[in-house]
Scaffold this active site. Structure first.
Site, PDB file in Angstrom:
ATOM      1  CB  SER A  71     -54.850 -66.342  -1.263  1.00 28.58           C
ATOM      2  OG  SER A  71     -55.454 -67.530  -1.764  1.00 28.58           O
TER       3      SER A  71
ATOM      4  CG  HIS B 207     -52.705 -67.908   2.381  1.00 29.53           C
ATOM      5  ND1 HIS B 207     -52.563 -68.143   3.738  1.00 29.53           N
ATOM      6  CD2 HIS B 207     -53.981 -68.266   2.068  1.00 29.53           C
ATOM      7  CE1 HIS B 207     -53.720 -68.611   4.224  1.00 29.53           C
ATOM      8  NE2 HIS B 207     -54.586 -68.704   3.233  1.00 29.53           N
TER       9      HIS B 207
ATOM     10  CG  ASP C  86     -56.450 -70.408   0.549  1.00 38.75           C
ATOM     11  OD1 ASP C  86     -56.446 -70.450   1.792  1.00 38.75           O
ATOM     12  OD2 ASP C  86     -56.388 -69.348  -0.097  1.00 38.75           O
TER      13      ASP C  86
ATOM     14  CG  MET D  76     -60.167 -74.974  -0.254  1.00 36.42           C
ATOM     15  SD  MET D  76     -61.314 -73.840  -1.037  1.00 36.42           S
ATOM     16  CE  MET D  76     -60.574 -72.267  -0.577  1.00 36.42           C
TER      17      MET D  76
ATOM     18  CG  HIS E  35     -55.971 -71.725   5.269  1.00 34.63           C
ATOM     19  ND1 HIS E  35     -56.835 -70.735   4.844  1.00 34.63           N
ATOM     20  CD2 HIS E  35     -56.609 -72.335   6.302  1.00 34.63           C
ATOM     21  CE1 HIS E  35     -57.938 -70.750   5.577  1.00 34.63           C
ATOM     22  NE2 HIS E  35     -57.832 -71.731   6.462  1.00 34.63           N
TER      23      HIS E  35
ATOM     24  CG  MET F 228     -59.841 -74.014   4.597  1.00 40.52           C
ATOM     25  SD  MET F 228     -60.065 -72.724   3.359  1.00 40.52           S
ATOM     26  CE  MET F 228     -58.445 -72.766   2.599  1.00 40.52           C
TER      27      MET F 228
ATOM     28  CG  MET G  94     -61.187 -68.602   8.586  1.00 47.03           C
ATOM     29  SD  MET G  94     -59.970 -68.544   7.252  1.00 47.03           S
ATOM     30  CE  MET G  94     -60.988 -68.191   5.826  1.00 47.03           C
TER      31      MET G  94
ATOM     32  N   GLY H  90     -63.784 -71.273   1.761  1.00 52.00           N
ATOM     33  CA  GLY H  90     -64.202 -72.060   0.601  1.00 52.00           C
ATOM     34  C   GLY H  90     -63.969 -71.362  -0.730  1.00 52.00           C
ATOM     35  CG  PHE H  91     -66.123 -70.308  -2.774  1.00 54.16           C
ATOM     36  CD1 PHE H  91     -65.937 -71.085  -3.909  1.00 54.16           C
ATOM     37  CD2 PHE H  91     -67.001 -70.741  -1.793  1.00 54.16           C
ATOM     38  CE1 PHE H  91     -66.639 -72.275  -4.073  1.00 54.16           C
ATOM     39  CE2 PHE H  91     -67.713 -71.929  -1.956  1.00 54.16           C
ATOM     40  CZ  PHE H  91     -67.532 -72.702  -3.096  1.00 54.16           C
ATOM     41  N   GLY H  92     -62.549 -67.548  -2.853  1.00 56.01           N
ATOM     42  CA  GLY H  92     -61.984 -66.203  -2.857  1.00 56.01           C
ATOM     43  C   GLY H  92     -63.076 -65.208  -3.216  1.00 56.01           C
ATOM     44  N   GLY H  93     -62.773 -63.937  -3.020  1.00 56.70           N
ATOM     45  CA  GLY H  93     -63.657 -62.877  -3.501  1.00 56.70           C
ATOM     46  C   GLY H  93     -64.961 -62.698  -2.743  1.00 56.70           C
TER      47      GLY H  93
ATOM     48  CG  ASP I  28     -57.557 -66.554   4.594  1.00 53.80           C
ATOM     49  OD1 ASP I  28     -57.760 -65.898   3.560  1.00 53.80           O
ATOM     50  OD2 ASP I  28     -57.284 -67.766   4.610  1.00 53.80           O
ATOM     51  N   GLY I  29     -59.544 -63.390   4.242  1.00 52.05           N
ATOM     52  CA  GLY I  29     -60.852 -63.205   3.616  1.00 52.05           C
ATOM     53  C   GLY I  29     -61.240 -61.739   3.507  1.00 52.05           C
ATOM     54  N   GLY I  30     -61.408 -61.264   2.283  1.00 53.20           N
ATOM     55  CA  GLY I  30     -61.898 -59.905   2.065  1.00 53.20           C
ATOM     56  C   GLY I  30     -60.947 -58.805   2.516  1.00 53.20           C
TER      57      GLY I  30
ATOM     58  N   GLY J 192     -56.326 -62.406  -1.639  1.00 48.69           N
ATOM     59  CA  GLY J 192     -56.396 -63.051  -2.946  1.00 48.69           C
ATOM     60  C   GLY J 192     -56.797 -62.042  -3.999  1.00 48.69           C
ATOM     61  CB  SER J 193     -60.108 -60.665  -5.033  1.00 46.12           C
ATOM     62  OG  SER J 193     -60.663 -61.391  -3.999  1.00 46.12           O
TER      63      SER J 193
HETATM   64  C1  DX5 Z   1     -60.936 -68.555   1.621  1.00 47.15           C
HETATM   65  C2  DX5 Z   1     -59.420 -68.654   1.559  1.00 47.15           C
HETATM   66  C3  DX5 Z   1     -58.763 -67.354   1.364  1.00 47.15           C
HETATM   67  C4  DX5 Z   1     -59.119 -66.667   0.081  1.00 47.15           C
HETATM   68  C5  DX5 Z   1     -59.056 -65.193   0.310  1.00 47.15           C
HETATM   69  O1  DX5 Z   1     -61.473 -69.779   1.967  1.00 47.15           O
HETATM   70  O2  DX5 Z   1     -58.913 -69.222   2.754  1.00 47.15           O
HETATM   71  O3  DX5 Z   1     -57.366 -67.435   1.505  1.00 47.15           O
HETATM   72  O4  DX5 Z   1     -58.335 -67.009  -0.996  1.00 47.15           O
HETATM   73  O5  DX5 Z   1     -59.515 -64.575  -0.835  1.00 47.15           O
HETATM   74  P1  DX5 Z   1     -59.950 -63.049  -0.893  1.00 47.15           P
HETATM   75  O6  DX5 Z   1     -58.768 -62.244  -0.467  1.00 47.15           O
HETATM   76  O7  DX5 Z   1     -60.296 -62.873  -2.335  1.00 47.15           O
HETATM   77  O8  DX5 Z   1     -61.107 -62.890   0.040  1.00 47.15           O
HETATM   78 ZN    ZN Z   2     -56.669 -69.116   3.253  1.00 48.80          ZN
END
Ligand code: DX5
Ligand code: ZN
Length: 227
Positions: free
Chosen positions: A12, A37, A39, A41, A70, A72, A141, A146-149, A176-178, A198-199
């Site tokens: 991401s 990917h 994102d 928002m 994606h 959102m 999800m 809403g946020f990475g990490g 998607d996420g963590g 992402g992270s």
């Molecule tokens: C969250 C995004 C994800 C996000 C994942 O709302 O849809 O794509 O970037 O980030 P990580 O991998 O850091 O959880």
């Molecule tokens: Zn995403």
């Protein structure tokens, strides 16, 4: 885009350097990313703002693999054509973003893009039961969007249920996420084939140190049992 269930890693770019997207995309692809990917928002459906169609069109010039967009955002339908024209290969909308996800998926496919549907952690697998023949990807999800990490929320049971519901249909299960080398194996075992990260991909690397991206991508893929 031929369908298969091999593990695909989709970094991401929410975790990339926002002043340098072109080189960041080139770096992750050169280091083994399968998809990119993106994102989107809107500060309304989720409490954060990222990119609109002109930015996504600019990313497209650098993406050689698959651009996985994606959304959102709510509403979705008024923007589908703009994101398709921006070059999205896959457009994913949230089931929670409006009353008419069925119509939204039809509208996405009508543009020629692949249609994805995303489920927030609180939404059951059954929400997509009547959509399985009109979707190309289900995004589970594993954080509240809403946020990475953010901290991973275990949705392994939902993934397993979706994998059963999908059967032989050519529908990807994306997480998607963590996602990181610790969480990836559970998800792959439960039936996921696309891992957004992402992270865990961008951590410690940069366009000057792209080999770190490569090592991070390989670590997730290996943990998920991919080659
Ligand atoms: C969250 C995004 C994800 C996000 C994942 O709302 O849809 O794509 O970037 O980030 P990580 O991998 O850091 O959880
Ligand atoms: Zn995403």
């Amino acid at each position: 885009m031929a369908f298969d269930r091999t593990i695909k890693i989709a970094p991401s770019i929410l975790s990339a350097d926002f002043a340098n997207f072109g080189q960041e995309i080139q770096a992750i692809e050169a280091q083994g990313a399968d998809w990119v990917h993106v994102d989107v928002m809107d500060g309304h459906f989720v409490p954060n703002l990222t990119f609109g169609p002109p930015a996504v069109a600019a990313f497209r010039k650098h993406v050689k693999t698959v651009m996985d967009v994606h959304l959102m955002i709510a509403p979705v339908d008024p923007y589908i054509e703009a994101f398709a024209n921006a070059g999205a290969d896959i457009i994913t909308a949230h089931v929670e973003a409006g009353a008419h996800i069925h119509r939204t998926l039809q509208a996405i496919r009508a543009t020629g893009a692949k249609a994805g549907v995303a489920l927030n952690p609180g939404t059951p697998a059954e929400a997509v039961e009547h959509l399985l023949d009109m979707t190309d990807l289900i995004c589970v999800m594993t954080v509240n969007p809403g946020f990475g990490g953010q901290k991973f929320i275990d949705m392994t049971g939902k993934v397993r249920r979706l994998r059963e519901m999908i059967g032989d249909r050519p529908v990807h299960i994306e997480i998607d996420g963590g996602v990181d080398p610790t969480t990836a194996p559970l998800l792959a075992e439960a039936g996921a084939d696309v891992l957004v990260a992402g992270s865990a991909v961008f951590k410690g690397g940069s366009v000057e140190k792209p080999e770190v991206y490569g090592a991070n991508i390989r670590a997730i893929r290996a943990a998920a049992g991919g080659v």
